[in-house]
Design an enzyme around this catalytic site. Structure first.
Site, PDB file in Angstrom:
ATOM      1  N   LYS A  92       6.965   0.039   2.542  1.00 53.51           N
ATOM      2  CA  LYS A  92       5.972   0.513   1.569  1.00 53.51           C
ATOM      3  C   LYS A  92       6.042  -0.338   0.310  1.00 53.51           C
ATOM      4  O   LYS A  92       7.055  -0.978  -0.007  1.00 53.51           O
ATOM      5  CB  LYS A  92       6.185   1.984   1.231  1.00 53.51           C
ATOM      6  N   ASP A 122      11.549   9.236  -0.243  1.00 56.02           N
ATOM      7  CA  ASP A 122      10.561   8.337   0.345  1.00 56.02           C
ATOM      8  C   ASP A 122      10.368   8.563   1.839  1.00 56.02           C
ATOM      9  O   ASP A 122       9.444   7.994   2.431  1.00 56.02           O
ATOM     10  CB  ASP A 122      10.978   6.874   0.131  1.00 56.02           C
TER      11      ASP A 122
END
Length: 298
Positions: free
Chosen positions: A10, A137
């Protein structure tokens, strides 16, 4: 039988950070974008829990119970009252300790791989709860694409996103996320820190697929802390912008730096210039958005 899950890295196109909470975490407005750099996690039946890893910087990946993939297998097995007897092999392609959620990706990948291997059929909402137990996350690594993360990043609201092109400059060595947050706290001590909010212009910029619009909205409140701990990253950021990147920022807690570019040709140009600059160890090119954790082989 074995199950292989592919899971993306990401980039945080906006990371707004609030003051430290009593529990030590920070409230965030964290706009995640999954990019086409992937780890693969393969789950195979075994006599006990075992972790192996191959790929760039695999020697930096812990192979004990501190690995999020191992913890994922353990909490999933505990939830269902079974033994976490599995061999998890990680084919590592996401930079290690680089601010791109490689460890979180492996945790999400292991959850899905084990759930599939063991035939558990855990509901998606329950898998996301387990992801949140593993780390802030990890839920996004399961979901992928684009999303706004609030709370400490684990509460996700999906966003629409057009296609964007990126270059990532990989630094020598990693940066500890807790250390970067501690430096953020030190640098902001005594200041009035507002509650984090996502930029109102960001969702529209993502939807548009217009790199100029997205470039104008990129922001990372952790960047000053990462630069304080690793001042040489400023030279990397300057080199990428000087080579034609539309915008540059530290990815998450760093030390990987992210460069938004206009098209694949610009990506090749910026990548070559960064490698020639001597300010980074290597570069990677990628596109976004990318799908979340996906079973690719049974």
């Amino acid at each position: 039988m074995s199950i292989t899950v592919r899971v993306p890295a990401k980039v945080n196109v906006q990371l707004a950070v609030g003051a430290a909470r009593p529990d030590g975490f920070h409230d965030l407005a964290n706009v995640f974008l999954a990019v086409s750099l992937y780890d693969e996690v393969t789950a195979t039946p075994a006599d006990g829990l075992r972790i192996t890893c191959e790929g760039p910087d695999a020697d930096q990946v812990p192979l004990d119970r501190t690995n999020l993939a191992a913890r994922a297998a353990e909490i999933l097995a505990a939830r269902h009252g079974i033994d976490p007897a599995v061999h998890l092999h990680i084919a590592k392609n996401i930079p290690v300790a680089g601010g791109m959620a490689g460890g979180s990706a492996d945790g999400a990948g292991a959850l899905l791989a084990c759930d599939t291997l063991w035939g558990l059929g855990t509901p998606r909402a329950e898998l996301l709860d387990l992801c949140a137990e593993l780390g802030s996350d990890v839920p996004f690594s399961l979901v992928g694409s684009a999303a706004l993360g609030t709370g400490r990043g684990e509460h996700l609201t999906p966003l629409e996103a057009g296609t964007f092109h990126w270059v990532f400059a990989v630094a020598d060595g990693g940066l500890s996320t807790p250390a970067v947050f501690r430096e953020f706290d030190r640098l902001t001590a005594g200041r009035d820190i507002p509650a984090p909010e996502a930029s109102p212009a960001l969702p529209a910029a993502l939807r548009s697929g217009d790199p100029d619009a997205l470039a104008a909205t990129l922001a990372n409140d952790l960047q000053p802390a990462a630069l304080s701990l690793r001042p040489q990253l400023a030279a990397t950021l300057d080199a990428g912008v000087g080579a034609g990147a539309l915008a540059a920022l530290v990815s998450g807690s760093g030390p990987t730096t992210a460069f938004l570019v206009r098209d694949p040709e610009a990506a090749l140009k910026v990548s070559a210039a960064l490698e020639a600059s001597g300010t980074c160890r290597t570069t990677r090119t990628a596109t976004s958005p990318a799908p979340g954790a996906t079973v690719i082989e049974r």
